[in-house]
Design an enzyme around this catalytic site. Structure first.
Site, PDB file in Angstrom:
ATOM      1  N   ASP A  39       0.873  -1.173   0.000  1.00 47.60           N
ATOM      2  CA  ASP A  39       0.000   0.000   0.000  1.00 47.60           C
ATOM      3  C   ASP A  39       0.908   1.220   0.000  1.00 47.60           C
ATOM      4  O   ASP A  39       2.069   1.137   0.423  1.00 47.60           O
ATOM      5  CB  ASP A  39      -0.908   0.011   1.236  1.00 47.60           C
ATOM      6  CG  ASP A  39      -2.161   0.849   1.044  1.00 47.60           C
ATOM      7  OD1 ASP A  39      -3.246   0.272   0.873  1.00 47.60           O
ATOM      8  OD2 ASP A  39      -2.045   2.095   1.061  1.00 47.60           O
ATOM      9  N   ASP A  64       4.261   2.672  -4.245  1.00 45.06           N
ATOM     10  CA  ASP A  64       3.384   3.529  -5.042  1.00 45.06           C
ATOM     11  C   ASP A  64       3.212   2.871  -6.401  1.00 45.06           C
ATOM     12  O   ASP A  64       4.127   2.873  -7.226  1.00 45.06           O
ATOM     13  CB  ASP A  64       3.991   4.920  -5.179  1.00 45.06           C
ATOM     14  CG  ASP A  64       3.075   5.877  -5.938  1.00 45.06           C
ATOM     15  OD1 ASP A  64       2.008   5.431  -6.423  1.00 45.06           O
ATOM     16  OD2 ASP A  64       3.434   7.059  -6.057  1.00 45.06           O
ATOM     17  N   ASN A  89      -5.617  -5.544  -5.848  1.00 40.69           N
ATOM     18  CA  ASN A  89      -6.822  -4.991  -5.239  1.00 40.69           C
ATOM     19  C   ASN A  89      -6.842  -3.467  -5.214  1.00 40.69           C
ATOM     20  O   ASN A  89      -7.907  -2.862  -5.205  1.00 40.69           O
ATOM     21  CB  ASN A  89      -6.949  -5.528  -3.808  1.00 40.69           C
ATOM     22  CG  ASN A  89      -7.952  -4.765  -2.981  1.00 40.69           C
ATOM     23  OD1 ASN A  89      -9.158  -4.866  -3.189  1.00 40.69           O
ATOM     24  ND2 ASN A  89      -7.467  -3.977  -2.030  1.00 40.69           N
ATOM     25  N   TYR A 155     -14.407   5.694 -13.588  1.00 36.46           N
ATOM     26  CA  TYR A 155     -14.384   4.493 -12.754  1.00 36.46           C
ATOM     27  C   TYR A 155     -14.992   3.310 -13.501  1.00 36.46           C
ATOM     28  O   TYR A 155     -14.430   2.203 -13.501  1.00 36.46           O
ATOM     29  CB  TYR A 155     -15.133   4.745 -11.451  1.00 36.46           C
ATOM     30  CG  TYR A 155     -15.091   3.571 -10.497  1.00 36.46           C
ATOM     31  CD1 TYR A 155     -13.954   3.322  -9.743  1.00 36.46           C
ATOM     32  CD2 TYR A 155     -16.172   2.714 -10.376  1.00 36.46           C
ATOM     33  CE1 TYR A 155     -13.893   2.233  -8.873  1.00 36.46           C
ATOM     34  CE2 TYR A 155     -16.127   1.629  -9.515  1.00 36.46           C
ATOM     35  CZ  TYR A 155     -14.986   1.394  -8.765  1.00 36.46           C
ATOM     36  OH  TYR A 155     -14.938   0.309  -7.925  1.00 36.46           O
ATOM     37  N   LYS A 159     -13.031  -0.175 -14.720  1.00 29.76           N
ATOM     38  CA  LYS A 159     -13.384  -1.525 -14.308  1.00 29.76           C
ATOM     39  C   LYS A 159     -13.738  -2.409 -15.511  1.00 29.76           C
ATOM     40  O   LYS A 159     -13.486  -3.627 -15.490  1.00 29.76           O
ATOM     41  CB  LYS A 159     -14.519  -1.495 -13.284  1.00 29.76           C
ATOM     42  CG  LYS A 159     -14.117  -0.838 -11.970  1.00 29.76           C
ATOM     43  CD  LYS A 159     -12.883  -1.505 -11.353  1.00 29.76           C
ATOM     44  CE  LYS A 159     -12.496  -0.914 -10.018  1.00 29.76           C
ATOM     45  NZ  LYS A 159     -11.338  -1.597  -9.408  1.00 29.76           N
ATOM     46  N   THR A 190     -17.994   0.110   2.433  1.00 34.33           N
ATOM     47  CA  THR A 190     -16.690   0.735   2.654  1.00 34.33           C
ATOM     48  C   THR A 190     -16.827   2.252   2.574  1.00 34.33           C
ATOM     49  O   THR A 190     -17.816   2.789   2.055  1.00 34.33           O
ATOM     50  CB  THR A 190     -15.669   0.276   1.606  1.00 34.33           C
ATOM     51  OG1 THR A 190     -16.152   0.645   0.306  1.00 34.33           O
ATOM     52  CG2 THR A 190     -15.461  -1.230   1.663  1.00 34.33           C
TER      53      THR A 190
END
Length: 259
Positions: A39, A64, A89, A155, A159, A190
């Site tokens: 991360d 990164d 992910n 977005y 995807k 989330t």
């Protein structure tokens, strides 16, 4: 019958510091996987690694994924250690309305695609030679990669692109018996998803409660998912039980998308 057993398996997971990634990290740790957590939020990532350390062998690397040099440094550091499961992910989610104009809007749009798609390619390319025969790559997509949604074109496009990337890499890596699949989650409670819900409510003039009710009404099981709800699908896809599956995009959405 082959059972799911991750004891001693090497698993790399990106976006592990929060949300879905954090939930997946715990699920794989509980199954005995040796985890390499990535991360760009080093502080939050270290907290997750400390939390899971009593359960399994775990390491954390602040990487990164937008920076090829950062990825190259990580790949060099891990060396030739064989890799059993790579979970791409990490990603971001925000609105990009068509009404937004100008260079800033263009940069915002392109940055989302880079974060959500090109980053997966960069890391998979860097680690491709560590993936052993029979290993599994799992890419995080979305049910929005299977449909259109107003106001979120970047977005949604990202995807859709993740699913296309998944299918192409399945062909490229298949000769080495490496499987590549995508998971397409539905609505999860989330922080990122709830932020999108608020944007959608504001655009429609509905309250957040009304917007959520409409979202749930489109599902056969009318409940929000949790990160833990996704764990079984990822554990399955990473295991030998899923050996015949590659190039697939699995909808995990309480029935919002059926295909």
């Amino acid at each position: 019958m082959t059972m799911i057993d991750y004891r001693g398996k090497q698993v790399v997971l990106t976006g592990a510091a929060s949300g879905i990634g954090r939930g997946l990290a715990r699920a794989f740790a509980e199954q005995g996987a040796h985890l390499e957590l990535l991360d760009r939020n080093a502080e939050a990532l270290a907290a997750v690694a400390d939390e899971l350390a009593p359960l399994t062998v775990v390491s954390a690397a602040a990487v990164d994924l937008a920076d090829s040099d950062s990825i190259a440094a990580y790949a060099a550091q891990r060396g030739e250690r064989p890799l059993d499961v790579l979970i791409n992910n990490a990603g971001v989610e925000y609105a990009t309305p068509l009404a937004d104009l100008g260079a800033a809007a263009d940069a915002h749009w392109q940055a989302l695609l880079d974060n959500n798609v090109a980053s997966m390619l960069r890391l998979t390319r860097a680690l491709q030679h560590q993936l052993r025969a029979g290993s599994s790559v799992i890419n995080q997509a979305s049910i929005w990669g299977l449909k259109g949604v107003p106001g979120f074109s970047a977005y949604v496009a990202s995807k859709h692109a993740v699913i296309g990337l998944t299918r192409s890499l399945a062909w490229e890596l298949g000769s080495r018996r490496i499987r590549v699949n995508a998971v397409c989650p539905g609505w999860i409670g989330t922080e990122a998803a709830m932020r999108s819900l608020r944007v959608m409510a504001a655009a429609s003039g509905r309250s957040e409660g009304e917007e959520l009710a409409l979202i749930l009404a489109a599902q056969a099981v009318q409940e929000l998912l949790t990160p833990a709800d996704l764990a079984g699908t990822f554990l399955f896809l990473g295991s030998a039980l899923a050996a015949p599956l590659t190039g697939q995009a699995l909808s995990v959405s309480h029935g919002e998308v059926m295909h």
